[in-house]
Scaffold this motif. Structure first.
Motif, PDB file in Angstrom:
ATOM      1  N   ASP A 161       0.833  -1.204   0.000  1.00 13.12           N
ATOM      2  CA  ASP A 161       0.000   0.000   0.000  1.00 13.12           C
ATOM      3  C   ASP A 161       0.871   1.259   0.000  1.00 13.12           C
ATOM      4  O   ASP A 161       0.593   2.225  -0.725  1.00 13.12           O
ATOM      5  CB  ASP A 161      -0.926   0.023   1.223  1.00 13.12           C
ATOM      6  N   THR A 162       1.936   1.262   0.804  1.00 18.03           N
ATOM      7  CA  THR A 162       2.847   2.414   0.878  1.00 18.03           C
ATOM      8  C   THR A 162       3.591   2.603  -0.442  1.00 18.03           C
ATOM      9  O   THR A 162       3.731   3.726  -0.941  1.00 18.03           O
ATOM     10  CB  THR A 162       3.853   2.232   2.037  1.00 18.03           C
ATOM     11  N   ASN A 169       1.174   4.099  -2.951  1.00 16.53           N
ATOM     12  CA  ASN A 169       0.968   5.533  -2.724  1.00 16.53           C
ATOM     13  C   ASN A 169       2.168   6.347  -3.197  1.00 16.53           C
ATOM     14  O   ASN A 169       2.007   7.427  -3.772  1.00 16.53           O
ATOM     15  CB  ASN A 169       0.694   5.813  -1.240  1.00 16.53           C
ATOM     16  N   THR A 170       3.378   5.836  -2.977  1.00 15.52           N
ATOM     17  CA  THR A 170       4.587   6.546  -3.406  1.00 15.52           C
ATOM     18  C   THR A 170       4.668   6.606  -4.922  1.00 15.52           C
ATOM     19  O   THR A 170       5.014   7.651  -5.491  1.00 15.52           O
ATOM     20  CB  THR A 170       5.842   5.863  -2.807  1.00 15.52           C
ATOM     21  N   ARG A 180       2.191   6.617  -7.006  1.00 17.59           N
ATOM     22  CA  ARG A 180       1.196   7.601  -7.466  1.00 17.59           C
ATOM     23  C   ARG A 180       1.626   9.022  -7.106  1.00 17.59           C
ATOM     24  O   ARG A 180       1.448   9.944  -7.904  1.00 17.59           O
ATOM     25  CB  ARG A 180      -0.183   7.274  -6.886  1.00 17.59           C
ATOM     26  N   ASP A 181       2.214   9.215  -5.910  1.00 16.83           N
ATOM     27  CA  ASP A 181       2.697  10.545  -5.512  1.00 16.83           C
ATOM     28  C   ASP A 181       3.793  11.039  -6.450  1.00 16.83           C
ATOM     29  O   ASP A 181       3.903  12.240  -6.718  1.00 16.83           O
ATOM     30  CB  ASP A 181       3.225  10.538  -4.065  1.00 16.83           C
ATOM     31  N   MET A 207      -8.043   3.070  -3.318  1.00 17.55           N
ATOM     32  CA  MET A 207      -6.627   2.848  -3.612  1.00 17.55           C
ATOM     33  C   MET A 207      -6.330   3.026  -5.099  1.00 17.55           C
ATOM     34  O   MET A 207      -7.169   2.757  -5.945  1.00 17.55           O
ATOM     35  CB  MET A 207      -6.206   1.446  -3.146  1.00 17.55           C
ATOM     36  N   GLY A 208      -5.106   3.452  -5.389  1.00 19.17           N
ATOM     37  CA  GLY A 208      -4.751   3.837  -6.759  1.00 19.17           C
ATOM     38  C   GLY A 208      -4.190   2.725  -7.619  1.00 19.17           C
ATOM     39  O   GLY A 208      -3.296   2.957  -8.431  1.00 19.17           O
TER      40      GLY A 208
END
Length: 190
Positions: A64-65, A68-69, A71-72, A94-95
């Motif tokens: 998950d982390t 997110n990274t 996508r960021d 979630m992406g």
């Protein structure tokens, strides 16, 4: 087709034997990179990576982390979670683009990669539609009718899909390219 023009797939899996098995399944059609934890994954991913097969539960940085990274950072790649974690309604926000529950067969893995590579040629509207449709499909398969009806996230997902489907229908009607139109329609109706 030369290796440099092959799509690049990053496999992120904390069980090396499993990561290497996935790599063996894909190496004939893709350029494959492997990462055995979240930190290695973030070091290995760049603009060249087209698809990430991401284990959700890993020691250290979770999938998950990592997601997110990715996508960021604004990296333009498709991501499939490949995991033994049964999906919950948290996946709606979630992406990722697709979700495979282990154990995964060679056919499941290769067809998912093929679908994600095809989707990467679509515009953002279609990509969002397919990502949400994948989430709906996995929730429909894993949850009871009562659980689906009582979930606000699921209701929002259905509403957003309806809006996107309407927008896409409008866009498709305006497309001049008959071949692109028919290929996209074929994919949507699967």
């Amino acid at each position: 087709m030369g290796r440099s023009s092959d799509p690049t797939v990053l496999i992120v899996e904390d069980e090396p034997d499993l990561a290497d098995l996935y790599a063996a399944w894909l190496e004939d059609s893709c350029s494959v990179r492997t990462a055995y934890n979240g930190s290695q994954a973030l070091d290995a991913i760049d603009q060249v990576v087209d698809v990430v097969l991401l284990d959700r539960r890993m020691p250290g940085l979770s999938g998950d982390t990592v997601l997110n990274t990715i996508r960021d950072r604004g990296l333009d790649c498709r991501v499939a979670m490949v995991t033994a974690v049964e999906p919950s309604f948290d996946i709606v926000e979630m992406g990722f683009d697709d979700y495979l529950v282990k154990p995964v067969s060679t056919d499941d893995l290769t067809s998912t990669v093929d679908q994600l590579l095809l989707r990467s040629t679509y515009d953002e509207q279609l990509q969002e539609f397919f990502a949400l449709a994948s989430k709906k499909a996995i929730l429909d398969k894993q949850k009871t009718e009562a659980e689906l009806r009582s979930s606000e996230e699921y209701a929002r997902l259905e509403d957003r899909l309806a809006v996107l489907r309407s927008d896409i229908d409008d866009t498709m009607a305006q497309l001049d390219d008959q071949n692109g139109y028919s290929r996209a329609c074929r994919d949507i109706t699967r």
